[in-house]
Design an enzyme around this catalytic site. Structure first.
Site, PDB file in Angstrom:
ATOM      1  N   SER A 192       0.847  -1.197   0.000  1.00  0.00           N
ATOM      2  CA  SER A 192       0.000   0.000   0.000  1.00  0.00           C
ATOM      3  C   SER A 192       0.883   1.248   0.000  1.00  0.00           C
ATOM      4  O   SER A 192       1.653   1.489   0.933  1.00  0.00           O
ATOM      5  CB  SER A 192      -0.888   0.007   1.252  1.00  0.00           C
ATOM      6  OG  SER A 192      -1.446   1.294   1.419  1.00  0.00           O
TER       7      SER A 192
ATOM      8  N   HIS B   5      -1.116  -1.082  -4.331  1.00  0.00           N
ATOM      9  CA  HIS B   5      -2.408  -0.729  -3.724  1.00  0.00           C
ATOM     10  C   HIS B   5      -2.441   0.765  -3.424  1.00  0.00           C
ATOM     11  O   HIS B   5      -1.567   1.286  -2.725  1.00  0.00           O
ATOM     12  CB  HIS B   5      -2.584  -1.540  -2.433  1.00  0.00           C
ATOM     13  CG  HIS B   5      -3.896  -1.363  -1.745  1.00  0.00           C
ATOM     14  ND1 HIS B   5      -5.030  -2.058  -2.106  1.00  0.00           N
ATOM     15  CD2 HIS B   5      -4.254  -0.557  -0.727  1.00  0.00           C
ATOM     16  CE1 HIS B   5      -6.029  -1.693  -1.306  1.00  0.00           C
ATOM     17  NE2 HIS B   5      -5.592  -0.794  -0.468  1.00  0.00           N
TER      18      HIS B   5
ATOM     19  N   ASP C 197      -6.832  -6.382   3.965  1.00  0.00           N
ATOM     20  CA  ASP C 197      -6.191  -5.073   3.979  1.00  0.00           C
ATOM     21  C   ASP C 197      -6.262  -4.457   5.375  1.00  0.00           C
ATOM     22  O   ASP C 197      -7.342  -4.147   5.861  1.00  0.00           O
ATOM     23  CB  ASP C 197      -6.950  -4.175   2.978  1.00  0.00           C
ATOM     24  CG  ASP C 197      -6.330  -2.825   2.792  1.00  0.00           C
ATOM     25  OD1 ASP C 197      -6.969  -1.961   2.153  1.00  0.00           O
ATOM     26  OD2 ASP C 197      -5.195  -2.622   3.268  1.00  0.00           O
TER      27      ASP C 197
ATOM     28  N   MET D   4     -11.906   4.833  -0.765  1.00  0.00           N
ATOM     29  CA  MET D   4     -12.533   5.078   0.530  1.00  0.00           C
ATOM     30  C   MET D   4     -13.111   6.496   0.477  1.00  0.00           C
ATOM     31  O   MET D   4     -12.604   7.443   1.108  1.00  0.00           O
ATOM     32  CB  MET D   4     -11.505   4.933   1.664  1.00  0.00           C
ATOM     33  CG  MET D   4     -11.120   3.486   1.886  1.00  0.00           C
ATOM     34  SD  MET D   4      -9.604   3.311   2.847  1.00  0.00           S
ATOM     35  CE  MET D   4      -8.408   3.549   1.531  1.00  0.00           C
TER      36      MET D   4
ATOM     37  N   MET E 288      -8.568   8.498  -0.270  1.00  0.00           N
ATOM     38  CA  MET E 288      -9.411   8.897   0.869  1.00  0.00           C
ATOM     39  C   MET E 288      -9.861  10.349   0.699  1.00  0.00           C
ATOM     40  O   MET E 288      -9.069  11.195   0.265  1.00  0.00           O
ATOM     41  CB  MET E 288      -8.621   8.765   2.174  1.00  0.00           C
ATOM     42  CG  MET E 288      -8.119   7.353   2.423  1.00  0.00           C
ATOM     43  SD  MET E 288      -7.235   7.266   4.013  1.00  0.00           S
ATOM     44  CE  MET E 288      -6.525   5.615   3.897  1.00  0.00           C
TER      45      MET E 288
ATOM     46  N   HIS F  85      -8.255   1.643  -4.261  1.00  0.00           N
ATOM     47  CA  HIS F  85      -9.171   1.390  -3.144  1.00  0.00           C
ATOM     48  C   HIS F  85      -9.876   2.696  -2.803  1.00  0.00           C
ATOM     49  O   HIS F  85      -9.290   3.571  -2.179  1.00  0.00           O
ATOM     50  CB  HIS F  85      -8.351   0.853  -1.959  1.00  0.00           C
ATOM     51  CG  HIS F  85      -9.154   0.571  -0.737  1.00  0.00           C
ATOM     52  ND1 HIS F  85      -8.571   0.294   0.473  1.00  0.00           N
ATOM     53  CD2 HIS F  85     -10.495   0.509  -0.537  1.00  0.00           C
ATOM     54  CE1 HIS F  85      -9.519   0.070   1.377  1.00  0.00           C
ATOM     55  NE2 HIS F  85     -10.688   0.202   0.788  1.00  0.00           N
TER      56      HIS F  85
ATOM     57  N   ASP G  84      -4.508   3.840  -1.809  1.00  0.00           N
ATOM     58  CA  ASP G  84      -5.598   4.190  -0.880  1.00  0.00           C
ATOM     59  C   ASP G  84      -6.094   5.599  -1.142  1.00  0.00           C
ATOM     60  O   ASP G  84      -5.393   6.565  -0.832  1.00  0.00           O
ATOM     61  CB  ASP G  84      -5.104   4.073   0.564  1.00  0.00           C
ATOM     62  CG  ASP G  84      -4.931   2.633   0.973  1.00  0.00           C
ATOM     63  OD1 ASP G  84      -3.862   2.273   1.491  1.00  0.00           O
ATOM     64  OD2 ASP G  84      -5.871   1.850   0.724  1.00  0.00           O
TER      65      ASP G  84
ATOM     66  N   MET H 290     -11.619  -5.551   4.912  1.00  0.00           N
ATOM     67  CA  MET H 290     -10.852  -4.646   5.793  1.00  0.00           C
ATOM     68  C   MET H 290     -10.644  -5.324   7.134  1.00  0.00           C
ATOM     69  O   MET H 290     -11.608  -5.758   7.773  1.00  0.00           O
ATOM     70  CB  MET H 290     -11.596  -3.328   5.988  1.00  0.00           C
ATOM     71  CG  MET H 290     -11.739  -2.473   4.743  1.00  0.00           C
ATOM     72  SD  MET H 290     -10.176  -2.139   3.925  1.00  0.00           S
ATOM     73  CE  MET H 290      -9.329  -1.180   5.164  1.00  0.00           C
TER      74      MET H 290
HETATM   75  C1  DX5 Z   1      -6.476   1.654   5.441  1.00  0.00           C
HETATM   76  C2  DX5 Z   1      -5.987   1.272   4.041  1.00  0.00           C
HETATM   77  C3  DX5 Z   1      -4.931   0.195   4.080  1.00  0.00           C
HETATM   78  C4  DX5 Z   1      -3.679   0.626   4.846  1.00  0.00           C
HETATM   79  C5  DX5 Z   1      -2.792  -0.572   5.064  1.00  0.00           C
HETATM   80  O1  DX5 Z   1      -7.621   2.449   5.328  1.00  0.00           O
HETATM   81  O2  DX5 Z   1      -7.041   0.813   3.239  1.00  0.00           O
HETATM   82  O3  DX5 Z   1      -4.586  -0.170   2.733  1.00  0.00           O
HETATM   83  O4  DX5 Z   1      -2.986   1.596   4.090  1.00  0.00           O
HETATM   84  O5  DX5 Z   1      -1.727  -0.131   5.858  1.00  0.00           O
HETATM   85  P1  DX5 Z   1      -1.084  -1.127   6.943  1.00  0.00           P
HETATM   86  O6  DX5 Z   1      -0.610  -2.322   6.152  1.00  0.00           O
HETATM   87  O7  DX5 Z   1       0.031  -0.332   7.547  1.00  0.00           O
HETATM   88  O8  DX5 Z   1      -2.173  -1.483   7.911  1.00  0.00           O
HETATM   89 ZN    ZN Z   2      -6.473  -0.032   1.283  1.00  0.00          ZN
END
Ligand code: DX5
Ligand code: ZN
Length: 219
Positions: free
Chosen positions: A8, A33, A175, A68, A37, A66, A35, A137
């Protein structure tokens, strides 16, 4: 079924993204990956389509996106045009999963759904025929570096059973808080794609960590 590793980018050094991406690619990562947000669906803001288009030309890795974010349907086209290889929406962010999954596939991308730890599997079973992947998750979405929540594992085994019984082709991914110490129980529950941020980036030997997780025996 082989184990795939998706680092990620959220955990990478943002002042050296090109080197970090090239490092994990040569360290054996299978996907990258991303993220996304929006500070509304989750209490954090990261990056969007401009970053995806910036990194698209510097890596061959599939860019797993991903979302979010609230109203994910408003951004499918811009991520598709930016170079995403898969788009994962949260079932909790829309009342129209079926339509959005169809839209993602219309752009020729892999379509996925993610569910938060407290969301039951039943919330997404109706969409299984339209899915290429499910992202479970194992932390509350919003931040990297959180602790793994093992209580979500039964949902994975439940999904694995349905997929085997119905003959669906759906990859199961996990994840949040994933590393060499927590990954084995996730693989035992039935996942084959491991997303890891803080367990890989910033560590002395990411290649060794990726190798260790890829070597976890699949039951
Ligand atoms: C959290 C993300 C994950 C996160 C994973 O909202 O969707 O992808 O970045 O990070 P680690 O592996 O450090 O938990
Ligand atoms: Zn993620």
């Amino acid at each position: 079924m082989t184990i795939k590793i998706a680092p990620s980018l959220l955990a990478a050094d943002f002042t050296r993204l090109k080197e970090e991406i090239q490092m994990i690619e040569s360290a054996g990562a299978d996907l990258l990956h991303l993220d996304i947000m929006d500070g509304h669906f989750v209490p954090n803001i990261t990056f969007g389509p401009p970053l995806v288009s910036a990194i698209r030309p510097i890596t061959k890795l599939l860019l797993e996106t991903h979302l979010m974010i609230s109203n994910p349907g408003n951004f499918i086209e811009s991520f598709a045009k930016a170079g995403s290889g898969s788009i994962i929406i949260h079932s909790e962010a829309t009342s129209d999963c079926a339509q959005l999954l169809g839209k993602i596939r219309e752009f020729g991308l892999l379509a996925g759904i993610s569910i938060k730890p407290k969301t039951p599997l039943e919330a997404i079973i109706p969409f299984f025929p339209a899915l290429d992947l499910i992202l479970f998750m194992s932390v509350e979405p919003g931040f990297g570096g959180q602790f793994f929540m093992p209580e979500i594992l039964p949902k994975i085994s439940q999904a694995r059973e349905i997929i085997q019984k119905e003959g669906y082709q759906i990859a199961l991914e996990i994840d949040g808080g994933i590393g060499p110490d927590t990954a084995p129980q996730a693989v035992a529950a039935g996942v084959n794609v491991l997303i890891a941020g803080s367990a890989i980036f910033g560590k002395p030997n990411p290649a060794e960590i990726i190798r260790k997780m890829k070597a976890i025996p699949v039951v």
